[in-house]
Design a protein around this motif. Structure first.
Motif, PDB file in Angstrom:
ATOM      1  N   LEU A 116     -16.063   8.434   0.441  1.00  0.00           N
ATOM      2  CA  LEU A 116     -14.939   8.119   1.317  1.00  0.00           C
ATOM      3  C   LEU A 116     -14.658   6.623   1.395  1.00  0.00           C
ATOM      4  CD1 LEU A 116     -15.379  10.581   4.317  1.00  0.00           C
ATOM      5  CD2 LEU A 116     -13.627  10.618   2.532  1.00  0.00           C
ATOM      6  N   HIS A 117     -15.694   5.813   1.386  1.00  0.00           N
ATOM      7  CA  HIS A 117     -15.486   4.359   1.440  1.00  0.00           C
ATOM      8  C   HIS A 117     -14.672   3.913   0.222  1.00  0.00           C
ATOM      9  CE1 HIS A 117     -16.147   0.139   2.261  1.00  0.00           C
ATOM     10  NE2 HIS A 117     -16.557  -0.002   1.019  1.00  0.00           N
ATOM     11  N   ASP A 118     -15.047   4.384  -0.932  1.00  0.00           N
ATOM     12  CA  ASP A 118     -14.324   4.058  -2.167  1.00  0.00           C
ATOM     13  C   ASP A 118     -12.874   4.559  -2.085  1.00  0.00           C
ATOM     14  OD1 ASP A 118     -14.222   3.181  -5.023  1.00  0.00           O
ATOM     15  OD2 ASP A 118     -13.929   5.330  -5.357  1.00  0.00           O
ATOM     16  N   TYR A 119     -12.684   5.771  -1.588  1.00  0.00           N
ATOM     17  CA  TYR A 119     -11.346   6.335  -1.466  1.00  0.00           C
ATOM     18  C   TYR A 119     -10.466   5.466  -0.569  1.00  0.00           C
ATOM     19  CZ  TYR A 119      -7.539   9.118   0.330  1.00  0.00           C
ATOM     20  OH  TYR A 119      -6.296   9.533   0.724  1.00  0.00           O
ATOM     21  N   PHE A 120     -10.967   5.113   0.625  1.00  0.00           N
ATOM     22  CA  PHE A 120     -10.147   4.337   1.554  1.00  0.00           C
ATOM     23  C   PHE A 120      -9.917   2.914   1.060  1.00  0.00           C
ATOM     24  CE2 PHE A 120     -11.299   7.667   4.677  1.00  0.00           C
ATOM     25  CZ  PHE A 120      -9.999   8.041   4.994  1.00  0.00           C
ATOM     26  N   THR A 121     -10.873   2.349   0.333  1.00  0.00           N
ATOM     27  CA  THR A 121     -10.664   1.025  -0.263  1.00  0.00           C
ATOM     28  C   THR A 121      -9.518   1.076  -1.256  1.00  0.00           C
ATOM     29  OG1 THR A 121     -12.983   0.414   0.039  1.00  0.00           O
ATOM     30  CG2 THR A 121     -11.747  -0.804  -1.631  1.00  0.00           C
ATOM     31  N   LYS A 122      -9.518   2.076  -2.122  1.00  0.00           N
ATOM     32  CA  LYS A 122      -8.445   2.229  -3.111  1.00  0.00           C
ATOM     33  C   LYS A 122      -7.107   2.534  -2.435  1.00  0.00           C
ATOM     34  CE  LYS A 122     -11.458   3.678  -6.859  1.00  0.00           C
ATOM     35  NZ  LYS A 122     -11.960   4.802  -7.643  1.00  0.00           N
ATOM     36  N   GLU A 123      -7.130   3.339  -1.388  1.00  0.00           N
ATOM     37  CA  GLU A 123      -5.891   3.672  -0.695  1.00  0.00           C
ATOM     38  C   GLU A 123      -5.272   2.429  -0.066  1.00  0.00           C
ATOM     39  OE1 GLU A 123      -4.424   7.305   1.931  1.00  0.00           O
ATOM     40  OE2 GLU A 123      -5.786   6.002   3.061  1.00  0.00           O
ATOM     41  N   ARG A 124      -6.075   1.606   0.581  1.00  0.00           N
ATOM     42  CA  ARG A 124      -5.558   0.366   1.174  1.00  0.00           C
ATOM     43  C   ARG A 124      -4.975  -0.548   0.108  1.00  0.00           C
ATOM     44  NH1 ARG A 124      -9.793   1.378   4.740  1.00  0.00           N
ATOM     45  NH2 ARG A 124     -11.324   0.273   3.504  1.00  0.00           N
ATOM     46  N   GLN A 125      -5.642  -0.663  -1.038  1.00  0.00           N
ATOM     47  CA  GLN A 125      -5.158  -1.523  -2.117  1.00  0.00           C
ATOM     48  C   GLN A 125      -3.814  -1.042  -2.657  1.00  0.00           C
ATOM     49  OE1 GLN A 125      -8.442  -1.346  -4.849  1.00  0.00           O
ATOM     50  NE2 GLN A 125      -9.591  -2.958  -3.803  1.00  0.00           N
ATOM     51  N   PHE A 126      -3.584   0.248  -2.609  1.00  0.00           N
ATOM     52  CA  PHE A 126      -2.346   0.838  -3.116  1.00  0.00           C
ATOM     53  C   PHE A 126      -1.117   0.276  -2.396  1.00  0.00           C
ATOM     54  CE2 PHE A 126       0.753   4.384  -3.358  1.00  0.00           C
ATOM     55  CZ  PHE A 126       0.783   4.584  -4.733  1.00  0.00           C
ATOM     56  N   PHE A 127      -1.270  -0.049  -1.104  1.00  0.00           N
ATOM     57  CA  PHE A 127      -0.146  -0.485  -0.276  1.00  0.00           C
ATOM     58  C   PHE A 127       0.000  -2.002  -0.187  1.00  0.00           C
ATOM     59  CE2 PHE A 127      -1.055   3.819   1.210  1.00  0.00           C
ATOM     60  CZ  PHE A 127       0.216   4.370   1.167  1.00  0.00           C
ATOM     61  N   VAL A 128      -0.908  -2.754  -0.788  1.00  0.00           N
ATOM     62  CA  VAL A 128      -0.835  -4.215  -0.744  1.00  0.00           C
ATOM     63  C   VAL A 128       0.006  -4.705  -1.922  1.00  0.00           C
ATOM     64  CG1 VAL A 128      -2.165  -6.352  -0.868  1.00  0.00           C
ATOM     65  CG2 VAL A 128      -3.081  -4.385   0.379  1.00  0.00           C
ATOM     66  N   ASN A 129       1.097  -5.371  -1.618  1.00  0.00           N
ATOM     67  CA  ASN A 129       1.992  -5.920  -2.637  1.00  0.00           C
ATOM     68  C   ASN A 129       2.299  -4.904  -3.744  1.00  0.00           C
ATOM     69  OD1 ASN A 129       2.063  -8.482  -1.354  1.00  0.00           O
ATOM     70  ND2 ASN A 129       0.092  -8.980  -2.282  1.00  0.00           N
ATOM     71  N   PRO A 130       2.874  -3.746  -3.402  1.00  0.00           N
ATOM     72  CA  PRO A 130       3.151  -2.734  -4.431  1.00  0.00           C
ATOM     73  C   PRO A 130       4.219  -3.223  -5.416  1.00  0.00           C
ATOM     74  CG  PRO A 130       4.165  -2.114  -2.346  1.00  0.00           C
ATOM     75  CD  PRO A 130       3.333  -3.335  -2.082  1.00  0.00           C
ATOM     76  N   ASP A 131       4.036  -2.867  -6.684  1.00  0.00           N
ATOM     77  CA  ASP A 131       5.063  -3.161  -7.674  1.00  0.00           C
ATOM     78  C   ASP A 131       6.239  -2.190  -7.445  1.00  0.00           C
ATOM     79  OD1 ASP A 131       4.288  -0.694  -8.783  1.00  0.00           O
ATOM     80  OD2 ASP A 131       3.153  -1.612 -10.393  1.00  0.00           O
ATOM     81  N   ALA A 132       7.305  -2.362  -8.201  1.00  0.00           N
ATOM     82  CA  ALA A 132       8.520  -1.568  -7.997  1.00  0.00           C
ATOM     83  C   ALA A 132       8.257  -0.074  -8.161  1.00  0.00           C
ATOM     84  CB  ALA A 132       9.614  -2.026  -8.952  1.00  0.00           C
ATOM     85  N   GLU A 133       7.440   0.290  -9.141  1.00  0.00           N
ATOM     86  CA  GLU A 133       7.127   1.697  -9.391  1.00  0.00           C
ATOM     87  C   GLU A 133       6.354   2.309  -8.218  1.00  0.00           C
ATOM     88  OE1 GLU A 133       4.554   3.421 -12.834  1.00  0.00           O
ATOM     89  OE2 GLU A 133       6.392   2.580 -13.705  1.00  0.00           O
ATOM     90  N   THR A 134       5.372   1.574  -7.719  1.00  0.00           N
ATOM     91  CA  THR A 134       4.580   2.049  -6.587  1.00  0.00           C
ATOM     92  C   THR A 134       5.439   2.128  -5.331  1.00  0.00           C
ATOM     93  OG1 THR A 134       2.592   1.086  -7.556  1.00  0.00           O
ATOM     94  CG2 THR A 134       2.506   1.619  -5.213  1.00  0.00           C
ATOM     95  N   GLN A 135       6.303   1.135  -5.124  1.00  0.00           N
ATOM     96  CA  GLN A 135       7.183   1.152  -3.952  1.00  0.00           C
ATOM     97  C   GLN A 135       8.136   2.336  -4.007  1.00  0.00           C
ATOM     98  OE1 GLN A 135       6.922  -1.001  -1.188  1.00  0.00           O
ATOM     99  NE2 GLN A 135       8.135   0.710  -0.398  1.00  0.00           N
ATOM    100  N   ALA A 136       8.620   2.675  -5.191  1.00  0.00           N
ATOM    101  CA  ALA A 136       9.493   3.848  -5.344  1.00  0.00           C
ATOM    102  C   ALA A 136       8.756   5.126  -4.959  1.00  0.00           C
ATOM    103  CB  ALA A 136      10.026   3.929  -6.767  1.00  0.00           C
ATOM    104  N   LEU A 137       7.476   5.206  -5.309  1.00  0.00           N
ATOM    105  CA  LEU A 137       6.668   6.370  -4.954  1.00  0.00           C
ATOM    106  C   LEU A 137       6.470   6.434  -3.438  1.00  0.00           C
ATOM    107  CD1 LEU A 137       5.004   8.793  -5.852  1.00  0.00           C
ATOM    108  CD2 LEU A 137       3.091   7.236  -6.253  1.00  0.00           C
ATOM    109  N   ILE A 138       6.153   5.313  -2.822  1.00  0.00           N
ATOM    110  CA  ILE A 138       6.002   5.253  -1.362  1.00  0.00           C
ATOM    111  C   ILE A 138       7.312   5.672  -0.699  1.00  0.00           C
ATOM    112  CG2 ILE A 138       5.654   3.686   0.594  1.00  0.00           C
ATOM    113  CD1 ILE A 138       3.767   2.055  -1.337  1.00  0.00           C
ATOM    114  N   ASP A 139       8.425   5.151  -1.206  1.00  0.00           N
ATOM    115  CA  ASP A 139       9.736   5.480  -0.642  1.00  0.00           C
ATOM    116  C   ASP A 139      10.059   6.962  -0.786  1.00  0.00           C
ATOM    117  OD1 ASP A 139      10.040   2.817   0.035  1.00  0.00           O
ATOM    118  OD2 ASP A 139      11.363   2.358  -1.665  1.00  0.00           O
TER     119      ASP A 139
END
Length: 100
Positions: A59-82
């Motif tokens: 779980l620690h690894d999972y939440f670390t990766k999840e937090r990193q996903f939302f830090v300065n997302p590139d355009a592709e990642t932001q489109a996925l979040i949107d």
């Protein structure tokens, strides 16, 4: 091992967009080594419900990766979040320890 389940209540008629976003996210999950990913849609109960679940070892690894996903997302990642933010009314996460 832990099973993580995200449940989204899509805006009316927007469940396919949530499913498509989970499919894109699935490729990322595969790279991260997450296992047993499944996507479900409602058959009974609240309409336009989409559930995605997967298993992680740590779980620690999972939440670390999840937090990193939302830090300065590139355009592709932001489109996925949107895609999630613009097509869902609500959502929540469940976490279970896998016993068997």
């Amino acid at each position: 091992m832990y099973m993580i389940r995200e449940v989204f209540q899509a805006e009316r008629g927007k469940a396919p967009e949530i499913v498509a976003a989970f499919n894109i996210l699935g490729a990322i999950f595969d790279q991260m080594g997450y296992q047993n990913r499944r996507i479900y849609v409602d058959y009974a109960g609240p309409m336009d419900t989409v559930v995605c679940q997967w298993e992680v070892e740590d779980l620690h690894d999972y939440f670390t990766k999840e937090r990193q996903f939302f830090v300065n997302p590139d355009a592709e990642t932001q489109a996925l979040i949107d895609a999630f933010n613009n097509n869902a009314k609500s959502g929540y996460k469940e976490i279970y320890e896998v016993i068997l």
